[in-house]
Design an enzyme around this catalytic site. Sequence first.
Site, PDB file in Angstrom:
ATOM      1  N   HIS A 203      -3.943  -3.597   2.428  1.00 38.82           N
ATOM      2  CA  HIS A 203      -3.461  -2.793   1.195  1.00 38.82           C
ATOM      3  C   HIS A 203      -2.408  -1.702   1.708  1.00 38.82           C
ATOM      4  O   HIS A 203      -1.867  -0.861   1.072  1.00 38.82           O
ATOM      5  CB  HIS A 203      -4.532  -2.081   0.701  1.00 38.82           C
ATOM      6  CG  HIS A 203      -4.312  -1.330  -0.442  1.00 38.82           C
ATOM      7  ND1 HIS A 203      -4.412   0.096  -0.331  1.00 38.82           N
ATOM      8  CD2 HIS A 203      -4.196  -1.622  -1.488  1.00 38.82           C
ATOM      9  CE1 HIS A 203      -4.458   0.416  -1.730  1.00 38.82           C
ATOM     10  NE2 HIS A 203      -4.007  -0.506  -2.456  1.00 38.82           N
ATOM     11  N   LYS A 205       1.381   0.116   3.187  1.00 42.80           N
ATOM     12  CA  LYS A 205       2.796  -0.018   3.107  1.00 42.80           C
ATOM     13  C   LYS A 205       3.561   0.745   4.080  1.00 42.80           C
ATOM     14  O   LYS A 205       3.439   1.909   4.068  1.00 42.80           O
ATOM     15  CB  LYS A 205       2.869   0.820   1.502  1.00 42.80           C
ATOM     16  CG  LYS A 205       2.067   0.240   0.417  1.00 42.80           C
ATOM     17  CD  LYS A 205       0.880   0.764   0.037  1.00 42.80           C
ATOM     18  CE  LYS A 205       0.380   0.216  -1.134  1.00 42.80           C
ATOM     19  NZ  LYS A 205      -1.051   0.574  -1.492  1.00 42.80           N
ATOM     20  N   ASP A 210      13.526   0.936  13.801  1.00 41.17           N
ATOM     21  CA  ASP A 210      14.032   1.311  15.274  1.00 41.17           C
ATOM     22  C   ASP A 210      13.068   2.169  16.043  1.00 41.17           C
ATOM     23  O   ASP A 210      13.149   2.803  17.168  1.00 41.17           O
ATOM     24  CB  ASP A 210      15.339   2.072  15.188  1.00 41.17           C
ATOM     25  CG  ASP A 210      16.528   1.327  15.060  1.00 41.17           C
ATOM     26  OD1 ASP A 210      16.564   0.088  14.888  1.00 41.17           O
ATOM     27  OD2 ASP A 210      17.617   1.851  14.397  1.00 41.17           O
ATOM     28  N   HIS A 403      -0.871   7.489  -9.165  1.00 41.93           N
ATOM     29  CA  HIS A 403      -1.090   6.457  -8.002  1.00 41.93           C
ATOM     30  C   HIS A 403      -0.996   7.231  -6.625  1.00 41.93           C
ATOM     31  O   HIS A 403      -1.461   6.360  -5.520  1.00 41.93           O
ATOM     32  CB  HIS A 403      -0.270   5.287  -8.049  1.00 41.93           C
ATOM     33  CG  HIS A 403      -0.368   4.085  -7.264  1.00 41.93           C
ATOM     34  ND1 HIS A 403       0.233   3.739  -6.184  1.00 41.93           N
ATOM     35  CD2 HIS A 403      -1.320   3.185  -7.276  1.00 41.93           C
ATOM     36  CE1 HIS A 403      -0.296   2.756  -5.648  1.00 41.93           C
ATOM     37  NE2 HIS A 403      -1.147   2.210  -6.596  1.00 41.93           N
ATOM     38  N   LYS A 405      -2.207   9.026  -3.470  1.00 45.18           N
ATOM     39  CA  LYS A 405      -3.385   9.435  -2.505  1.00 45.18           C
ATOM     40  C   LYS A 405      -3.101  10.599  -1.547  1.00 45.18           C
ATOM     41  O   LYS A 405      -2.740  10.498  -0.588  1.00 45.18           O
ATOM     42  CB  LYS A 405      -3.951   8.337  -1.805  1.00 45.18           C
ATOM     43  CG  LYS A 405      -3.931   6.937  -2.536  1.00 45.18           C
ATOM     44  CD  LYS A 405      -2.757   6.092  -2.495  1.00 45.18           C
ATOM     45  CE  LYS A 405      -2.735   4.518  -3.017  1.00 45.18           C
ATOM     46  NZ  LYS A 405      -3.269   4.484  -4.331  1.00 45.18           N
ATOM     47  N   ASP A 410      -7.784  23.461   3.314  1.00 43.00           N
ATOM     48  CA  ASP A 410      -7.635  24.624   3.785  1.00 43.00           C
ATOM     49  C   ASP A 410      -6.135  25.109   4.140  1.00 43.00           C
ATOM     50  O   ASP A 410      -5.725  25.756   4.968  1.00 43.00           O
ATOM     51  CB  ASP A 410      -8.632  25.008   5.172  1.00 43.00           C
ATOM     52  CG  ASP A 410      -9.869  24.712   4.972  1.00 43.00           C
ATOM     53  OD1 ASP A 410     -10.499  24.943   4.074  1.00 43.00           O
ATOM     54  OD2 ASP A 410     -10.744  24.743   5.973  1.00 43.00           O
TER      55      ASP A 410
END
Length: 485
Positions: A203, A205, A210, A403, A405, A410
């Site tokens: 899952h 991405k 370089d 979508h 996450k 704090d």
Amino acid sequence: MLCVALYIIQAMLLCSVAVRDVKHPVRALAWLIIGIVLPFVGVGLYFVLYRRLPAQSRKQTGESPGKPDSTEVPPAISTPSGRNICRIVTHMTRAPAVPAECTVYSDGRAMYHALLRALRQARHSIDLEFYIFRADHIGMRVVDVLCEQARAGVRVRWIRDGVGSRSLPKAVVDRCEAAGIRCRVFYPVRFPWLSPRLNRRDHRKIVVVDGERAFVGGMNIGDEYTGQKDDVGRWRDTHLHIVGGGACRELSRVFERAWTLSSEERRRNNPSRHPRAVTDRLATEFSAEVAPPAHRPPPSSTHQGWVQTVDSGPDYPIPSVRNLFFAGLTQSESSVDIITPYFIPDTDLLTAMKVAVHKGVRVRLLVPEQPDHAAVGYVSRTFYPELLRAGIDVYLYQEGVLHAKVMIIDGETCVLGAANYDLRSFRTNYEVCQVVYSQALANYLERQFEADLQRSTPLNARWLANIPPWQRPVERVARLFAPLL
């Protein structure tokens, strides 16, 4: 007599499921119900999909053996919670926090603009790892740049998930391989199809250029992430661009491990699909879609910070991402803001959220009003009454697809990545998150969070009272199968 024998065999199989999954009783209960409803078939599916993978050693996962050389916390991390989380993550990953420049993108157009620019500037290597890679406008622009760079001598390696990217045309892969790109598929779906690999997906991405700059977060490669696709609408996501060799080395370690688990492409022996012919045909077919965009990408935010990488998978020694979320909740002292498209926590995380409120921490949760998977929405809604009674503020995002996450702790510690707040991300998928310690970046994300709340509806007792009577039993049944979603 035959019926008695079958009953005994079925009972023994169900008992074996319960004993085998004793550490995950909620998941065991779900499969026991399936096994009762579908005798023999349900248990058979369980043993196929949840056959144990051998635990990877620290050498195989790229971690150094033993304890980290030092758990010293950089002086720039000033909050007690940030310092404690940094020590916990250092002990889990065997890697200390390192300085890096971090740019946050909440708009897909801006992120792809920066990604394409970074790919064009590559001089030595490009590594890509995506759950979803589509052969649409954005996807083919990325493919064009990758092919150009591969022909220019840049080493390009590309991993795509076998389920998330299953619709990618073979012709696109042939074109990439003809240009010199090394392509692999993570756990491809092949005969006999039903296998433990089917349920364990990559899952992540990740793009590393370089070894000095990287992209990681919630956005895959596809037109829907630009918010310009008519049947999808506005897309609210979060992606991170990191510049710094130390942080990129950790993401390269994650990529290398996925590379070893992935399979080489299977080429077709079909003269009509010769790589050269495919290259020429696709160059003509997509020529109208590779022009630079006419719009100006929206602004983003760039800040200096200290970064750590946390990755996890079903064959890892510990559920690192889940433990990271737990640490963020238990170490917090003033505030925790969470954005997630899927909210299906385990009992420990749910308890940690409620205990945080009891000790005076303001906990806010932003979730989509309508998740893109209806079953997930039914399950998530079963948690909301419990959260509201505990004093947790819950908001339903109204404007388009949520979508992102994100977790902000704090006003200094930020967690961004691909992992959702659900059991699949904690136990079944291969995931990665970045922990960034930066008050400036946290302030930017908090302002963005406040803006999201203006597009959301707060949950209250009136909302709970208006739930249709038929919906409650559906949600309760759906929650039984939460560990399988």
